[in-house]
Write a protein that holds these residues in place. Structure first.
Motif, PDB file in Angstrom:
ATOM      1  N   GLN A 199      29.723  15.338  22.432  1.00 40.63           N
ATOM      2  CA  GLN A 199      29.474  16.308  21.343  1.00 40.63           C
ATOM      3  C   GLN A 199      30.424  17.568  21.173  1.00 40.63           C
ATOM      4  O   GLN A 199      30.280  18.457  20.460  1.00 40.63           O
ATOM      5  CB  GLN A 199      28.167  17.218  21.854  1.00 40.63           C
ATOM      6  N   ILE A 200      31.638  17.307  21.528  1.00 40.58           N
ATOM      7  CA  ILE A 200      32.596  18.545  21.440  1.00 40.58           C
ATOM      8  C   ILE A 200      32.888  18.837  20.078  1.00 40.58           C
ATOM      9  O   ILE A 200      32.958  19.857  19.912  1.00 40.58           O
ATOM     10  CB  ILE A 200      34.064  18.163  22.339  1.00 40.58           C
ATOM     11  N   ARG A 201      32.915  17.951  19.080  1.00 37.78           N
ATOM     12  CA  ARG A 201      33.165  18.356  17.924  1.00 37.78           C
ATOM     13  C   ARG A 201      31.707  18.441  16.894  1.00 37.78           C
ATOM     14  O   ARG A 201      31.916  18.770  15.879  1.00 37.78           O
ATOM     15  CB  ARG A 201      34.002  17.110  17.084  1.00 37.78           C
ATOM     16  N   ALA A 202      30.600  18.352  17.490  1.00 38.41           N
ATOM     17  CA  ALA A 202      29.600  18.620  16.902  1.00 38.41           C
ATOM     18  C   ALA A 202      29.482  20.115  16.356  1.00 38.41           C
ATOM     19  O   ALA A 202      28.924  20.026  15.146  1.00 38.41           O
ATOM     20  CB  ALA A 202      28.391  18.259  17.740  1.00 38.41           C
ATOM     21  N   VAL A 203      29.836  20.893  16.745  1.00 37.35           N
ATOM     22  CA  VAL A 203      29.695  22.178  16.172  1.00 37.35           C
ATOM     23  C   VAL A 203      30.928  22.772  15.246  1.00 37.35           C
ATOM     24  O   VAL A 203      30.769  23.862  14.752  1.00 37.35           O
ATOM     25  CB  VAL A 203      29.544  23.330  17.136  1.00 37.35           C
ATOM     26  N   VAL A 204      31.796  21.789  14.841  1.00 38.41           N
ATOM     27  CA  VAL A 204      32.983  22.202  14.190  1.00 38.41           C
ATOM     28  C   VAL A 204      32.917  21.202  12.726  1.00 38.41           C
ATOM     29  O   VAL A 204      32.225  20.189  12.940  1.00 38.41           O
ATOM     30  CB  VAL A 204      34.326  22.058  14.747  1.00 38.41           C
ATOM     31  N   LYS A 205      33.530  21.904  11.826  1.00 43.07           N
ATOM     32  CA  LYS A 205      33.470  20.865  10.615  1.00 43.07           C
ATOM     33  C   LYS A 205      34.512  19.973  10.831  1.00 43.07           C
ATOM     34  O   LYS A 205      35.641  20.257  11.460  1.00 43.07           O
ATOM     35  CB  LYS A 205      33.783  22.006   9.436  1.00 43.07           C
ATOM     36  N   GLY A 206      34.437  19.016  10.244  1.00 42.40           N
ATOM     37  CA  GLY A 206      35.716  17.958  10.079  1.00 42.40           C
ATOM     38  C   GLY A 206      35.547  16.981  11.372  1.00 42.40           C
ATOM     39  O   GLY A 206      36.527  16.782  11.957  1.00 42.40           O
ATOM     40  N   ASP A 207      34.392  16.177  11.580  1.00 41.30           N
ATOM     41  CA  ASP A 207      34.321  15.621  12.846  1.00 41.30           C
ATOM     42  C   ASP A 207      34.674  14.241  12.294  1.00 41.30           C
ATOM     43  O   ASP A 207      33.976  13.360  12.038  1.00 41.30           O
ATOM     44  CB  ASP A 207      32.783  15.509  13.298  1.00 41.30           C
ATOM     45  N   LYS A 208      36.076  13.792  11.706  1.00 46.95           N
ATOM     46  CA  LYS A 208      36.363  12.453  11.512  1.00 46.95           C
ATOM     47  C   LYS A 208      37.322  12.040  12.732  1.00 46.95           C
ATOM     48  O   LYS A 208      38.467  12.454  12.776  1.00 46.95           O
ATOM     49  CB  LYS A 208      37.183  12.512  10.262  1.00 46.95           C
ATOM     50  N   THR A 209      36.696  11.427  13.711  1.00 51.81           N
ATOM     51  CA  THR A 209      37.948  10.929  14.871  1.00 51.81           C
ATOM     52  C   THR A 209      38.761   9.712  14.430  1.00 51.81           C
ATOM     53  O   THR A 209      38.287   9.072  13.618  1.00 51.81           O
ATOM     54  CB  THR A 209      36.925  10.540  16.157  1.00 51.81           C
ATOM     55  N   ILE A 210      39.852   9.605  14.804  1.00 52.40           N
ATOM     56  CA  ILE A 210      40.687   8.892  14.644  1.00 52.40           C
ATOM     57  C   ILE A 210      41.055   7.770  15.509  1.00 52.40           C
ATOM     58  O   ILE A 210      40.935   7.547  16.652  1.00 52.40           O
ATOM     59  CB  ILE A 210      42.114   9.546  14.676  1.00 52.40           C
ATOM     60  N   ASN A 211      41.620   6.426  14.890  1.00 54.81           N
ATOM     61  CA  ASN A 211      41.551   5.300  15.943  1.00 54.81           C
ATOM     62  C   ASN A 211      40.616   4.903  16.738  1.00 54.81           C
ATOM     63  O   ASN A 211      39.244   5.129  16.473  1.00 54.81           O
ATOM     64  CB  ASN A 211      42.685   5.511  16.459  1.00 54.81           C
ATOM     65  N   GLU A 212      41.058   4.831  17.959  1.00 48.85           N
ATOM     66  CA  GLU A 212      39.953   4.400  19.000  1.00 48.85           C
ATOM     67  C   GLU A 212      39.171   5.557  19.500  1.00 48.85           C
ATOM     68  O   GLU A 212      39.504   6.889  19.711  1.00 48.85           O
ATOM     69  CB  GLU A 212      40.610   3.842  20.147  1.00 48.85           C
ATOM     70  N   VAL A 213      37.897   5.578  19.756  1.00 47.23           N
ATOM     71  CA  VAL A 213      37.195   6.385  20.660  1.00 47.23           C
ATOM     72  C   VAL A 213      36.692   5.714  21.962  1.00 47.23           C
ATOM     73  O   VAL A 213      35.896   4.734  21.925  1.00 47.23           O
ATOM     74  CB  VAL A 213      35.853   6.902  19.610  1.00 47.23           C
ATOM     75  N   LEU A 214      36.746   6.547  23.126  1.00 44.60           N
ATOM     76  CA  LEU A 214      36.323   5.990  24.399  1.00 44.60           C
ATOM     77  C   LEU A 214      34.981   6.415  24.628  1.00 44.60           C
ATOM     78  O   LEU A 214      34.451   7.361  24.178  1.00 44.60           O
ATOM     79  CB  LEU A 214      37.451   6.520  25.504  1.00 44.60           C
ATOM     80  N   ILE A 249      36.963  20.022  39.322  1.00 48.01           N
ATOM     81  CA  ILE A 249      37.177  19.231  38.157  1.00 48.01           C
ATOM     82  C   ILE A 249      37.001  20.376  36.981  1.00 48.01           C
ATOM     83  O   ILE A 249      35.941  20.812  36.752  1.00 48.01           O
ATOM     84  CB  ILE A 249      36.498  18.137  37.909  1.00 48.01           C
ATOM     85  N   ASN A 250      38.260  20.746  36.234  1.00 44.62           N
ATOM     86  CA  ASN A 250      38.115  21.619  35.323  1.00 44.62           C
ATOM     87  C   ASN A 250      37.715  20.793  34.037  1.00 44.62           C
ATOM     88  O   ASN A 250      38.861  20.203  33.535  1.00 44.62           O
ATOM     89  CB  ASN A 250      39.525  22.229  35.227  1.00 44.62           C
ATOM     90  N   ASN A 251      36.849  20.672  33.757  1.00 45.82           N
ATOM     91  CA  ASN A 251      36.248  19.889  32.732  1.00 45.82           C
ATOM     92  C   ASN A 251      35.637  20.665  31.297  1.00 45.82           C
ATOM     93  O   ASN A 251      36.065  20.201  30.166  1.00 45.82           O
ATOM     94  CB  ASN A 251      35.145  18.807  32.973  1.00 45.82           C
ATOM     95  N   ALA A 252      35.364  21.672  31.696  1.00 49.83           N
ATOM     96  CA  ALA A 252      34.328  22.329  30.504  1.00 49.83           C
ATOM     97  C   ALA A 252      35.341  22.897  29.365  1.00 49.83           C
ATOM     98  O   ALA A 252      36.691  23.255  29.616  1.00 49.83           O
ATOM     99  CB  ALA A 252      33.730  23.819  31.260  1.00 49.83           C
ATOM    100  N   GLY A 253      35.017  22.699  28.287  1.00 51.38           N
ATOM    101  CA  GLY A 253      35.962  22.906  27.260  1.00 51.38           C
ATOM    102  C   GLY A 253      35.384  22.688  25.786  1.00 51.38           C
ATOM    103  O   GLY A 253      34.292  22.172  25.640  1.00 51.38           O
ATOM    104  N   ILE A 254      35.968  23.660  24.876  1.00 49.88           N
ATOM    105  CA  ILE A 254      35.469  23.679  23.475  1.00 49.88           C
ATOM    106  C   ILE A 254      36.559  23.565  22.615  1.00 49.88           C
ATOM    107  O   ILE A 254      37.795  23.432  22.838  1.00 49.88           O
ATOM    108  CB  ILE A 254      34.745  25.023  23.246  1.00 49.88           C
ATOM    109  N   THR A 255      36.386  23.059  21.255  1.00 52.88           N
ATOM    110  CA  THR A 255      37.589  22.910  20.341  1.00 52.88           C
ATOM    111  C   THR A 255      37.266  23.822  18.918  1.00 52.88           C
ATOM    112  O   THR A 255      36.055  24.654  18.872  1.00 52.88           O
ATOM    113  CB  THR A 255      37.518  21.667  20.086  1.00 52.88           C
ATOM    114  N   TYR A 256      38.183  24.100  18.347  1.00 52.34           N
ATOM    115  CA  TYR A 256      38.275  24.824  16.965  1.00 52.34           C
ATOM    116  C   TYR A 256      39.011  24.046  15.811  1.00 52.34           C
ATOM    117  O   TYR A 256      40.426  24.036  16.194  1.00 52.34           O
ATOM    118  CB  TYR A 256      38.503  26.551  17.292  1.00 52.34           C
ATOM    119  N   ILE A 257      38.645  23.536  15.073  1.00 51.13           N
ATOM    120  CA  ILE A 257      39.361  22.639  14.081  1.00 51.13           C
ATOM    121  C   ILE A 257      39.414  23.445  12.883  1.00 51.13           C
ATOM    122  O   ILE A 257      38.654  23.572  12.035  1.00 51.13           O
ATOM    123  CB  ILE A 257      39.085  21.270  13.746  1.00 51.13           C
ATOM    124  N   GLN A 258      40.719  24.075  12.501  1.00 54.96           N
ATOM    125  CA  GLN A 258      41.029  24.913  11.377  1.00 54.96           C
ATOM    126  C   GLN A 258      42.579  24.870  11.249  1.00 54.96           C
ATOM    127  O   GLN A 258      43.062  25.525  12.415  1.00 54.96           O
ATOM    128  CB  GLN A 258      40.380  26.359  11.681  1.00 54.96           C
TER     129      GLN A 258
END
Ligand SMILES: NC(=O)c1ccc[n+]([C@@H]2O[C@H](COP(=O)([O-])OP(=O)(O)OC[C@H]3O[C@@H](n4cnc5c(N)ncnc54)[C@H](OP(=O)(O)O)[C@@H]3O)[C@@H](O)[C@H]2O)c1
Length: 253
Positions: free
Chosen positions: A186-201, A84-93
């Motif tokens: 926690q994926i967005r915990a380290v990036v600015k702008g953590d405003k999730t949209i609509n539904e959150v599972l 299962i290739n699950n590990a991932g990070i994000t960058y919101i900019q």
């Protein structure tokens, strides 16, 4: 383990932990992959009451580290059934002068290259065992969301890579892509702008859907109403989708 072992990258993350638990309860042995020894040990001890667990320290963005993990796992002589290739990070900019190319590289190295490295190292073993590669993509693997150019490049990259691999394998290996909408992790915990949209599972509901789709040997699974709606809107009404998405996320960045 009669069912064989599941390798889970990013195992102690939000979705990784939920996946580790559902597959353990289903009777699979679990191989936890992560960078942090303490977090690995913590999850290992929780799962050990349920199933056979092995923990391997590995930075999936680093080829040498992946090769080292592969050597350690091979030495255990286990029947590997699923990666299962699950590990991932994000960058919101937004892509402008403030965009950090170092962050872009790190993200591609993790989300895209890491999944490729692990798949290459285990493909022979998985094919021999008529196994599966499950890759966690995202809505951003097929529809744009502003501020996520790097993330989209990584998830669209996975799409291209695994569509070709699926064609090459011609059913010798089950390949499944997973497209969840926002998950409470926690994926967005380290990036600015953590405003999730609509539904959150919740990670639990996503993991339950993944194991069900795995059992049914699906090749794609869209999880959450937003994931399904975005798919159809972007495919048939792309301008409408983009305008709607811009309104919903514009003030996030
Ligand atoms: N959360 C969402 O809204 C959402 C939506 C759609 C898809 N997804 C996808 O779901 C997957 C899991 O993410 P999540 O939401 O569960 O995030 P998460 O809670 O932040 O977990 C991510 C995990 O990946 C690990 N990781 C990151 N870089 C790594 C590396 N180089 N080597 C090894 N492990 C590494 C992290 O470990 P460390 O603590 O050591 O960094 C962490 O355990 C990702 O592929 C993500 O793109 C998430």
């Amino acid at each position: 383990m009669s069912k064989g072992y599941v390798i889970i990258t990013g195992a102690y993350g939000g979705l990784g932990k939920a996946l580790s638990l559902v597959y353990a309860k289903e009777g699979f042995g679990i191989i936890l992959i992560g960078r942090n020894k303490t977090k690995l040990q913590d999850l290992d001890s929780k799962l050990a009451d349920i199933t056979e667990v092995k923990s391997i320290i590995c930075d999936i963005s680093n080829w040498e580290s992946c090769k080292n993990a592969h050597t350690q796992i091979t030495a255990l002589n286990l029947r590997i059934k699923i990666l299962i290739n699950n590990a991932g990070i994000t960058y919101i900019q937004n892509f402008n002068k403030d965009y950090k190319i170092a962050k872009y590289r790190e993200l591609i190295d993790t989300n895209l290259n890491g999944a490729v490295y692990m798949s290459q190292l285990f493909i022979e073993n998985l094919t021999q065992n008529k196994g599966s590669i499950i890759t966690i993509s995202s809505v951003i693997g097929y529809a744009p969301v502003i501020g996520r150019t790097a993330y989209a490049a990584s998830k669209f990259g996975l799409e291209g890579f695994f569509s070709v691999l699926k064609a090459e394998q011609n059913n010798r290996l089950h390949i499944m892509m997973v497209y969840p909408t926002f998950i409470q992790t926690q994926i967005r915990a380290v990036v600015k702008g953590d405003k999730t949209i609509n539904e959150v599972l919740t990670p639990q509901e996503v993991a339950d859907k993944i194991i069900k789709a795995y059992t049914e040997k699906k090749s794609k699974i869209y999880i959450g109403k937003t994931a399904k709606l975005s798919y159809y809107l972007y495919k048939y009404f792309p301008n409408f989708y983009v305008n709607l998405m811009r309104k919903k996320v514009a003030d996030e960045i």
